[in-house]
Design a protein around this motif. Structure first.
Motif, PDB file in Angstrom:
ATOM      1  N   ALA A   1      17.080  -1.397 -58.939  1.00  0.00           N
ATOM      2  CA  ALA A   1      16.932  -2.516 -59.696  1.00  0.00           C
ATOM      3  C   ALA A   1      15.935  -3.479 -59.366  1.00  0.00           C
ATOM      4  CB  ALA A   1      18.199  -3.404 -60.024  1.00  0.00           C
ATOM      5  N   GLU A   2      15.582  -3.484 -58.124  1.00  0.00           N
ATOM      6  CA  GLU A   2      14.598  -4.451 -57.762  1.00  0.00           C
ATOM      7  C   GLU A   2      13.296  -3.885 -57.950  1.00  0.00           C
ATOM      8  OE1 GLU A   2      15.756  -4.832 -53.647  1.00  0.00           O
ATOM      9  OE2 GLU A   2      17.210  -6.544 -54.045  1.00  0.00           O
ATOM     10  N   ALA A   3      13.203  -2.441 -57.857  1.00  0.00           N
ATOM     11  CA  ALA A   3      12.078  -1.733 -57.962  1.00  0.00           C
ATOM     12  C   ALA A   3      11.563  -1.887 -59.479  1.00  0.00           C
ATOM     13  CB  ALA A   3      12.033  -0.310 -57.420  1.00  0.00           C
ATOM     14  N   LEU A   4      12.399  -1.579 -60.253  1.00  0.00           N
ATOM     15  CA  LEU A   4      12.185  -1.513 -61.756  1.00  0.00           C
ATOM     16  C   LEU A   4      11.728  -3.095 -62.120  1.00  0.00           C
ATOM     17  CD1 LEU A   4      12.022  -0.079 -64.428  1.00  0.00           C
ATOM     18  CD2 LEU A   4      14.383  -0.618 -64.819  1.00  0.00           C
ATOM     19  N   PHE A   5      12.384  -3.823 -61.450  1.00  0.00           N
ATOM     20  CA  PHE A   5      12.043  -5.640 -61.929  1.00  0.00           C
ATOM     21  C   PHE A   5      10.654  -5.668 -61.617  1.00  0.00           C
ATOM     22  CE2 PHE A   5      11.870  -9.758 -60.761  1.00  0.00           C
ATOM     23  CZ  PHE A   5      12.380 -10.696 -61.425  1.00  0.00           C
ATOM     24  N   VAL A   6      10.240  -5.401 -60.535  1.00  0.00           N
ATOM     25  CA  VAL A   6       8.843  -5.676 -60.187  1.00  0.00           C
ATOM     26  C   VAL A   6       7.828  -4.587 -60.709  1.00  0.00           C
ATOM     27  CG1 VAL A   6       9.455  -6.725 -57.993  1.00  0.00           C
ATOM     28  CG2 VAL A   6       8.722  -4.330 -57.760  1.00  0.00           C
ATOM     29  N   SER A   7       8.170  -3.789 -61.358  1.00  0.00           N
ATOM     30  CA  SER A   7       7.334  -2.787 -62.053  1.00  0.00           C
ATOM     31  C   SER A   7       6.526  -3.461 -63.079  1.00  0.00           C
ATOM     32  CB  SER A   7       7.968  -1.270 -62.356  1.00  0.00           C
ATOM     33  OG  SER A   7       8.809  -1.535 -63.696  1.00  0.00           O
ATOM     34  N   ALA A   8       5.551  -2.362 -63.801  1.00  0.00           N
ATOM     35  CA  ALA A   8       4.928  -2.851 -65.002  1.00  0.00           C
ATOM     36  C   ALA A   8       5.638  -2.450 -66.262  1.00  0.00           C
ATOM     37  CB  ALA A   8       3.559  -2.352 -64.974  1.00  0.00           C
TER      38      ALA A   8
ATOM     39  N   GLN B   1       8.192  -2.940 -69.292  1.00  0.00           N
ATOM     40  CA  GLN B   1       8.671  -3.870 -69.855  1.00  0.00           C
ATOM     41  C   GLN B   1       9.961  -3.678 -70.562  1.00  0.00           C
ATOM     42  OE1 GLN B   1       7.750  -7.261 -69.441  1.00  0.00           O
ATOM     43  NE2 GLN B   1       6.544  -6.376 -67.839  1.00  0.00           N
ATOM     44  N   CYS B   2      10.978  -4.493 -70.617  1.00  0.00           N
ATOM     45  CA  CYS B   2      12.053  -4.009 -71.527  1.00  0.00           C
ATOM     46  C   CYS B   2      11.983  -3.744 -73.067  1.00  0.00           C
ATOM     47  CB  CYS B   2      13.278  -5.029 -71.300  1.00  0.00           C
ATOM     48  SG  CYS B   2      12.773  -6.659 -71.741  1.00  0.00           S
ATOM     49  N   SER B   3      10.779  -4.346 -73.603  1.00  0.00           N
ATOM     50  CA  SER B   3      10.524  -4.237 -74.914  1.00  0.00           C
ATOM     51  C   SER B   3       9.654  -2.952 -75.307  1.00  0.00           C
ATOM     52  CB  SER B   3       9.378  -5.231 -75.211  1.00  0.00           C
ATOM     53  OG  SER B   3       8.353  -5.371 -74.454  1.00  0.00           O
ATOM     54  N   ASP B   4       9.246  -2.070 -74.113  1.00  0.00           N
ATOM     55  CA  ASP B   4       8.927  -0.758 -74.195  1.00  0.00           C
ATOM     56  C   ASP B   4       9.886   0.212 -74.368  1.00  0.00           C
ATOM     57  OD1 ASP B   4       6.192  -1.882 -73.416  1.00  0.00           O
ATOM     58  OD2 ASP B   4       6.578  -1.317 -71.277  1.00  0.00           O
ATOM     59  N   GLU B   5      11.184  -0.425 -74.240  1.00  0.00           N
ATOM     60  CA  GLU B   5      12.381   0.653 -74.704  1.00  0.00           C
ATOM     61  C   GLU B   5      11.888   2.079 -73.741  1.00  0.00           C
ATOM     62  OE1 GLU B   5      14.022   0.879 -78.589  1.00  0.00           O
ATOM     63  OE2 GLU B   5      13.065  -0.738 -78.764  1.00  0.00           O
ATOM     64  N   PRO B   6      11.905   2.099 -72.404  1.00  0.00           N
ATOM     65  CA  PRO B   6      11.571   3.033 -71.627  1.00  0.00           C
ATOM     66  C   PRO B   6      12.747   4.220 -71.610  1.00  0.00           C
ATOM     67  CG  PRO B   6      12.135   1.367 -70.056  1.00  0.00           C
ATOM     68  CD  PRO B   6      12.125   0.659 -71.642  1.00  0.00           C
TER      69      PRO B   6
ATOM     70  N   ALA C   1       8.847   4.774 -62.915  1.00  0.00           N
ATOM     71  CA  ALA C   1       8.455   3.249 -62.557  1.00  0.00           C
ATOM     72  C   ALA C   1       8.983   2.639 -61.444  1.00  0.00           C
ATOM     73  CB  ALA C   1       8.892   2.388 -63.776  1.00  0.00           C
ATOM     74  N   ILE C   2      10.383   3.231 -60.943  1.00  0.00           N
ATOM     75  CA  ILE C   2      11.129   2.891 -59.700  1.00  0.00           C
ATOM     76  C   ILE C   2      10.485   3.597 -58.486  1.00  0.00           C
ATOM     77  CG2 ILE C   2      13.137   3.187 -58.426  1.00  0.00           C
ATOM     78  CD1 ILE C   2      14.722   2.478 -61.268  1.00  0.00           C
ATOM     79  N   ALA C   3      10.045   4.934 -58.755  1.00  0.00           N
ATOM     80  CA  ALA C   3       9.516   5.662 -57.676  1.00  0.00           C
ATOM     81  C   ALA C   3       8.076   4.965 -57.405  1.00  0.00           C
ATOM     82  CB  ALA C   3       9.227   7.166 -57.990  1.00  0.00           C
ATOM     83  N   ALA C   4       7.345   4.643 -58.456  1.00  0.00           N
ATOM     84  CA  ALA C   4       5.851   4.221 -58.307  1.00  0.00           C
ATOM     85  C   ALA C   4       5.998   2.853 -57.585  1.00  0.00           C
ATOM     86  CB  ALA C   4       5.235   4.143 -59.597  1.00  0.00           C
ATOM     87  N   ALA C   5       7.039   2.031 -57.899  1.00  0.00           N
ATOM     88  CA  ALA C   5       7.158   0.596 -57.229  1.00  0.00           C
ATOM     89  C   ALA C   5       7.512   0.861 -55.897  1.00  0.00           C
ATOM     90  CB  ALA C   5       8.118  -0.208 -58.054  1.00  0.00           C
TER      91      ALA C   5
ATOM     92  N   TRP D   1      17.050 -12.850 -66.977  1.00  0.00           N
ATOM     93  CA  TRP D   1      16.993 -11.977 -68.162  1.00  0.00           C
ATOM     94  C   TRP D   1      16.330 -10.407 -67.687  1.00  0.00           C
ATOM     95  CZ3 TRP D   1      19.981 -12.638 -71.869  1.00  0.00           C
ATOM     96  CH2 TRP D   1      20.243 -14.015 -72.188  1.00  0.00           C
ATOM     97  N   ARG D   2      15.170 -10.434 -66.846  1.00  0.00           N
ATOM     98  CA  ARG D   2      14.814  -9.447 -66.311  1.00  0.00           C
ATOM     99  C   ARG D   2      15.604  -8.543 -65.497  1.00  0.00           C
ATOM    100  NH1 ARG D   2      10.096  -6.202 -66.926  1.00  0.00           N
ATOM    101  NH2 ARG D   2       9.406  -5.059 -65.116  1.00  0.00           N
ATOM    102  N   MET D   3      16.059  -9.234 -64.571  1.00  0.00           N
ATOM    103  CA  MET D   3      17.031  -8.574 -63.741  1.00  0.00           C
ATOM    104  C   MET D   3      18.315  -7.968 -64.152  1.00  0.00           C
ATOM    105  SD  MET D   3      17.604  -7.232 -60.758  1.00  0.00           S
ATOM    106  CE  MET D   3      16.443  -7.884 -59.612  1.00  0.00           C
ATOM    107  N   ARG D   4      18.667  -8.478 -65.398  1.00  0.00           N
ATOM    108  CA  ARG D   4      19.929  -7.867 -66.262  1.00  0.00           C
ATOM    109  C   ARG D   4      19.580  -6.737 -66.788  1.00  0.00           C
ATOM    110  NH1 ARG D   4      22.641 -13.249 -68.956  1.00  0.00           N
ATOM    111  NH2 ARG D   4      23.807 -14.102 -67.216  1.00  0.00           N
ATOM    112  N   TRP D   5      18.333  -6.738 -67.185  1.00  0.00           N
ATOM    113  CA  TRP D   5      17.646  -5.378 -67.643  1.00  0.00           C
ATOM    114  C   TRP D   5      17.546  -4.433 -66.919  1.00  0.00           C
ATOM    115  CZ3 TRP D   5      12.770  -3.674 -66.998  1.00  0.00           C
ATOM    116  CH2 TRP D   5      12.462  -2.335 -67.723  1.00  0.00           C
ATOM    117  N   ALA D   6      16.947  -4.863 -65.968  1.00  0.00           N
ATOM    118  CA  ALA D   6      16.567  -3.753 -64.843  1.00  0.00           C
ATOM    119  C   ALA D   6      17.989  -3.230 -64.141  1.00  0.00           C
ATOM    120  CB  ALA D   6      15.754  -4.344 -63.689  1.00  0.00           C
TER     121      ALA D   6
END
Length: 108
Positions: A15-22, A24-29, A37-41, A67-72
């Motif tokens: 979750a922390e790695a996704l949080f700091v990645s580029a 965005q939740c609006s991207d609907e990844p 993204a997690i691996a890259a972060a 909000w971002r951490m909830r999403w991550a």
């Protein structure tokens, strides 16, 4: 005074790695995009570096960091599978399912 050692879970690190990645939740990844993204972060910052960046964001922008951490947390859980319930019966899955950005945003 005793020194307390805190062991972070794999779920928290993801979750922390996704949080700091580029990402965005609006991207609907997709799940694959979240995992990448997690691996890259983690490669870029390391586990500890991700945690430090999360702490910095919570200090600088607490209103958006929540909000971002909830999403991550939810997105990482969907991408990797939810953890099993803890022995004390605490559920492993949070209340908010991720079925896309709009559904998550409406549920928040």
């Amino acid at each position: 005074m005793r020194l307390a050692i805190y062991h972070r879970t794999t779920t928290a690190v993801r979750a922390e790695a996704l949080f700091v990645s580029a990402v965005q939740c609006s991207d609907e990844p997709s799940g694959d995009q979240v995992r990448s993204a997690i691996a890259a972060a983690v490669r870029a910052y390391g586990e500890r570096g991700c945690a430090e960046r999360v702490a910095q964001e919570f200090g600088d922008h607490p209103e958006t960091a929540v909000w971002r951490m909830r999403w991550a947390r939810a997105a990482a859980g969907e991408a990797f599978g939810w953890p099993e319930p803890a022995p004390d019966g605490t559920p492993g899955r949070p209340e908010l399912p991720v079925t896309g950005f709009r559904a998550w945003r409406l549920a928040s």
